[in-house]
Structure formats: structure tokens, C-alpha cells
Design a protein around this motif. Sequence first.
Motif, PDB file in Angstrom:
ATOM      1  N   VAL A 104      38.906  37.299  32.550  1.00 55.99           N
ATOM      2  CA  VAL A 104      37.797  36.908  33.426  1.00 55.99           C
ATOM      3  C   VAL A 104      38.261  36.851  34.873  1.00 55.99           C
ATOM      4  O   VAL A 104      37.560  37.333  35.789  1.00 55.99           O
ATOM      5  N   ASP A 105      39.443  36.288  35.112  1.00 58.80           N
ATOM      6  CA  ASP A 105      39.976  36.221  36.480  1.00 58.80           C
ATOM      7  C   ASP A 105      40.205  37.610  37.056  1.00 58.80           C
ATOM      8  O   ASP A 105      39.889  37.874  38.227  1.00 58.80           O
ATOM      9  N   ARG A 152      37.018  39.335  38.037  1.00 57.19           N
ATOM     10  CA  ARG A 152      36.419  38.730  39.232  1.00 57.19           C
ATOM     11  C   ARG A 152      37.179  39.092  40.513  1.00 57.19           C
ATOM     12  O   ARG A 152      36.570  39.347  41.555  1.00 57.19           O
ATOM     13  N   GLU A 153      38.483  39.172  40.443  1.00 54.91           N
ATOM     14  CA  GLU A 153      39.285  39.298  41.659  1.00 54.91           C
ATOM     15  C   GLU A 153      39.703  40.730  41.995  1.00 54.91           C
ATOM     16  O   GLU A 153      40.023  41.024  43.137  1.00 54.91           O
ATOM     17  N   ARG A 158      39.756  44.576  43.035  1.00 57.27           N
ATOM     18  CA  ARG A 158      38.916  45.422  43.878  1.00 57.27           C
ATOM     19  C   ARG A 158      39.248  46.904  43.726  1.00 57.27           C
ATOM     20  O   ARG A 158      38.533  47.750  44.284  1.00 57.27           O
TER      21      ARG A 158
END
Length: 803
Positions: free
Chosen positions: A76-77, A80-81, A83
Motif C-alpha cells: 500500500v505504501d 501511494r508513494e 511515481r
Amino acid sequence: MNDFKFAFRGLLKSPGFAVIAVVTLALGIGLNTSMFSLMNLILLRPLPYPDRDHLVRIYRTTPQSQIAGHTAPDFVDLVRESRDFADLAGYRLWGYTLKQADRPAVNLNAVRVSANFFPVLGMQPELGRFFTADEDRPGNHVIIISHKTWQTQFGGDPTAVGRTVRVDGEPTVVVGVMPAAFDSVFLWGPGDAFRPLALTDTERTNRDDAALQIVGRLRAELPLAQINARLATLAQRLAPNRPKANSEDGLRAIWLQSSVSNATTTQILVLLLGLAGFVLLIACANLANLQLSRAAARTQEFAIRAALGASRRRLLRPLLAESLLLALAGGAAGILVAEWSNAWISSRLSANGFVAFTLELDWRVLAFALVISLLTGLVFGIVPAWLMSRVRVNDALKSGGRGSTGDRAQHRFRHGLIVAQFALALTLLAGASFFVRGINGMLARDIGWKSDHLLQCVLSPPQARYATPEQTYAFYSRLQERLAALPGAEHVAVAWTIPVFQFLATRSYVIEGREPPPAGHEPTAFLNGITPSYFDTLGAKLVSGRNFTEADGLKAPPVAIINESLARALFPHEDPLGRRIGGLDPANRGWMQIVGVVADQKFALGLTPPTTRFQVYCPLAQDTWNYVTVFVRSAAPETLAEPMRRIIGEMDTDLPVQQLGTVEQLVALGSSGLSMVTTVLIAFALLGLFLSALGIYGVIARLVLQRTPELGVRLALGAQPGDVVWLILRTGVLLTLFGTGVGLLGAFGLGGLLGAMLPEMPGGGILTVLLVTLLLVAVALLACWLPARRATRIDPVMALRAE
């Protein structure tokens, strides 16, 4: 074109030579093509996913591993982080039970996948649709099946999409069927079916369960080094989110294509192809010698053509054309050999009982066969042709074609070929012997438990019907009691798994009362949940302390039994009994008191070192899984297979019995690939030995023919047959000794390579090298003695008259 016509007519005049050459080349080229087919299947064949050059697999790196899985919170991290990725998808292997009306329940080796898993890979379903984002939540009962499952369980019925079936006892809708091309056993196993990842609240906060795998699609084409540099930075940024013990964990990406095989498999494949190349080189050396002998018989012809003005290039062309024709014919026949070999290898690989493999001759394999055919023709043809183009015209014409023996360069070339053949043959023999002895030694070594007389099966009670640990353990207890009552059953146990391939869980530990090690350097051990009868049933030895009892239940204080390696490493100068070990979470250590020490249990099949030598056992009642192995010790375990199946069916009609069979059968299935490699290496070695013996026989026979007048004179002057035999044998013995000396270097080098590749496999040692050397020398001496013995029967009068 005229050169090829001339070469073809020449070969028709020597049908015996042509047949021998084509058969020899067919074996060499066919075996190489088959080995390349195997490498193509596992390593080279592109994954079927569009834009695969942008697909990567992301691993977690730890001080213990560079290919660790992820926890759900880490996934999940990362989503989300990050790019640099257009999208990231997660998946983990899972097991489900499929039940349809009027059909028995079957187990599915399935995969839980995030909703974007299929779009990330870029594959469309054959029928139906993908999962939606809303379905990627707990409580949604949908499933996508593989093409194989669609065919075997649904009969290929298009109306299977939309049908409601029972999965783990719950009504579930089939929403899609994936195409056969989507299957990738090397990425996610059989992949019988796919269900939404649907992370629960518990999974989303659990940073101990690192079984999740991540694949991603890059936004743009970036070098792998740049991707990993950015991932390293991202891992540092995410470190505060992880427990202190995992603060040094990193991230590493590799191309998805390169993740289909591990390093050991790749090394074995390269080894097989390399040793197949040795066989082909031996075949080329044989044919080069034959070609040179045939060309030497045509010395007068070449001398006349050179005297009439033929250039060296013009003299070379017919011989090269003949070599290329033979090579192409051998390549065509080699395709047939490869087809047969591929069918045999496919059947042996598919004998694992889990996944079917098919080796195909696609365009890459056929291109490889064509290339090595042409190279082979050049290798065994160009040097003999070049040597014959250097013929001395005057000397050849003066000899009148009588007993042409060739010049010194030709002799050196022939002898060099024999030395090379024996060096390669000894390397092949030693390699095959090392591998055979190593595999046999691995299977026969003391593993700390007894794998014979054991019957086992795997059960996956669905959580929908076995929702609590108490319910699940109660089922196991009743099953154990009923199996123990069977006639002939000596011991019965239930465990997460038994040590055939590997244990299923690893955890890191700290010791109560000691300062914890630096983060990431805590000792890691395999963990296995077992019933009290586990060690007795397995035949493992309890060294000290006590065994588990039924009193060590869910509400009792947590206890553990550790293996000797862990006891020696963590408690070198003290008694571990009574000490407590716990997990890495300072807020919830889960302390377990050590109550016993057991002898180390090695994996029955393990060519590479395990990730850890440490083992911890906990009572199954205190950590109950819905995936277990049930096993029974009996003098005749095969006779209990059907009673075991019947009892399980009576207790739960919808619970499929998986992998039912003896442990010895399981080991045999698991080692089917190793057995295939062993058989292939033995075939390589025997073929190399035969071709080398044939080569030296041809050289010595040619020597006898060339020296017939001389030998006739010696016999006429009173030479003894033994003297003549030694005169001929001496050349063969010297060549054999030179070849053996060079081959010993290759044998020891290959032995060291195998030891580095497969450190858990016992080495062959000096005795193995000595035995294969004696075998090679004995065969060589026999091949030399046969023509030498014929030399003693030469009639001096006939020999001199022929001269």
C-alpha cells in the motif's frame, strides 16, 4: 552450385561414410537443439504480455535475502508513494476448494490478485471480464479461471461465465476465463484460478506476513540501474513506516522476463547446453579426422588439379561443399532427434505431478539448429580442406598415389583432435559421475528424520466453514484419532508441512533478557506448527527437554521446541530450556518458552543451502493454520491411502484430498527434473565416450594401413607380434595419456563448478575422477588394441607385393 553437385556425387560413391557422418551429426546437433529448446522454454521465450519491456518485478531486500516478498502495508505504501510506475499490482499464491453440482470437490492452486493485475500485464480475458475496483474488497465472491481449469472442470463450456459455483463453501460467480497464453508457471505456478486480493483489515496492518509479490509497469523506458536508484531512495523514505527491525529493508527491481528462473536453474541449463556442446565438438573432431583421411586418399587428384592451375580456393570449395552438405543433412536428421528428445524431456518434467511442460521447436529453436549445423560444417570441414589445399604437387605426383600418409601437419592435426576428444570425453564422464553420485548421496544422506514408510496428504479446510482456530483444530484432532485407529497405523500427526522441499514460514526472533541485535540482523528461523505426535511420526530425535502435549493448547502459555543448530548458535554456553524467544514487535513480542531441543531436520530435496539452518516448532493448537499436511507412519503406507481418503470424505465431503501418496513418491516426483538431468548427462557421457573411442580406433586403424609395408618388413625380419602390437599401441597410449591429462583439468574444474552451483549436493571426490579416468583409458586401449592386433596378422609377402 557445381561444387555442391560434385560433392553430392562424391558422397553417393561413399554411402558408408555419408551415413556415419549424418548419424553422428544428427546425434550431436539434435541433443544441442533439444537442450536449447529447454533453455528457450525456461529462459528465452518472451512472456506473452504486450509491452513486456516495461514490466518489472519488485523485490524487498533484507540482510538475509535479495528476493524477499512484501507485506500488505508495504504494498500500500509503495503504490501511494511511487511515481515511476504507471501502475503497480500485487498478488500472492493461495489455495481454494472448487465444488460444482454433480462433481467432486477439487483444489485450485490459485492466485489472489489486485484488481489492476490483469491490466498491468496488458492481457485481455478470453471470455468475460476482469475484476472491478469495487470487487477488490473483502466480501465479494467472484473468480476468474484459467483456460486449463475452464477445459478440465467446465468442459470448455462458454456458459461457464456467469455460473455460480462454490469456492471454499461459499457461492461464487465465475466472471472471466483467461486465455491459455496467459499461463506462466514460472511466475505464479499453475495459476488454476484468480480471485481478488481483497486485503482484510488485519492484512493491511500485518507487517510480519511478507508473502505478497509486486509487478509494475514503468511510465517510461528507464535503465534498470536508474530504476533501482530511485527505489533505494523510496525505500529510505518509507523506512519510518516499517518496524525498527525492518528499517534497513530495501527495494530492488528486475525485469519481469528475467524473473522467470532462479540462478540455480539458469546455471544448470547453461551447464547442460555447454556439455551438449562438448558432445558436438567430439563429433566434429571425429568427422574432421574422417574427412582428412578421405581427402588424403584423393591426394593424387588434388595434385593433378593443382598442376593444371587450380587455385587454393578452387581446391577448398569441393571439400567445404561436402562438409556443408553433410552438416545440413545431419541438422535435418538432428531435428528428428530433437523432437524425440523433447518429447522424452517433456514427459519427465511433467512427471512432477503439478505442472505439464511441453518443449516446442519454435522459430528460435529451428534457427539455432540451422546456425549450429552450418557452424558444424565449417568446423569439421575447413581445416582438413585447408590442409589438403597445401598439397605438394611434385611429391604427390612422384608418389603415384601409393599409400599417401599425409605430411607432418596432418599428423599433428589428427593427433590434436584425438587429444581434444579424450579431454572432452573425460570432462563429460566426470561431470555425469559427479552429478549422479551427488544426487544419490543427497537422497541417501542422513536428514534427521525417516522419509520411508510415511503416507501423507495436504488439506485446506476453507475458512468459511472452519472460521476459528478452535473449530479447525478440533477437526484435525478428530481426523487424527480416526486415522490412528486404522489397522497398521503406527503414528499419526498433523503439521503445517513436513521437511521435503521447504518449511512454509520464517520468522525473526529476539531472546528475552538480551540486548536485541542491530535492526535487520536478528536471527531468522523456519517456523512449523505441529501436533505432539509430530516427532514420533516423522522419526526425529528429541535431544533434550520435553515434547509438546495436549495441555499446550490455545489458552496455555506459548511454548516452543528449537533445533540443535539454533541452540548452539544462540545458547552456546547455557541451557536453552526455560529461556524465552519472541518476535520483533516491541509492543507484542509473543514470548515462547523453550521446552525442548530436537535434532536438525534437513530437507529431503534441497540442492541449495536453505535460507536459514535454524528451526522453531510451536504447537499447532497455539497457531492453527487452514493449510496442513497430515501424515501417517505404517509398515505398509500404500494400503492406507484409500482408507485415509475415505475417512476425510466422511468427515467433510467438500474437502478435496491433495497430494495423497507416500513421502517417497513425493520425493520421486519432486526429483523428476533432477533425474532427467542425470539421465541426460549420462547419455552425453556415454555418447562422448563412444565417439572418442571410435575416433582413436579410426586413427590407429589408419596408422596400421599406412604402415603396412613397414610392418610387413619388420615381420619378415623376425619381429615378434608383441613388438608390432606395442609399436602401434604406443601412439594410442601417448595420445590417450595427453588427452587424459588435459581432461583431468576439465574434470576438476567442472567438479568445482558443480560444487559452487549446488553446495548441498555431496561432491564426487578423487575416487570418482580416478574411476572415470580408468574407464576412459580402458576403452581407449581396447580401441587401440583391436587394429594393433590386426597388424600382427599382416602377410609380409602380400604387404611387400602391394608396395
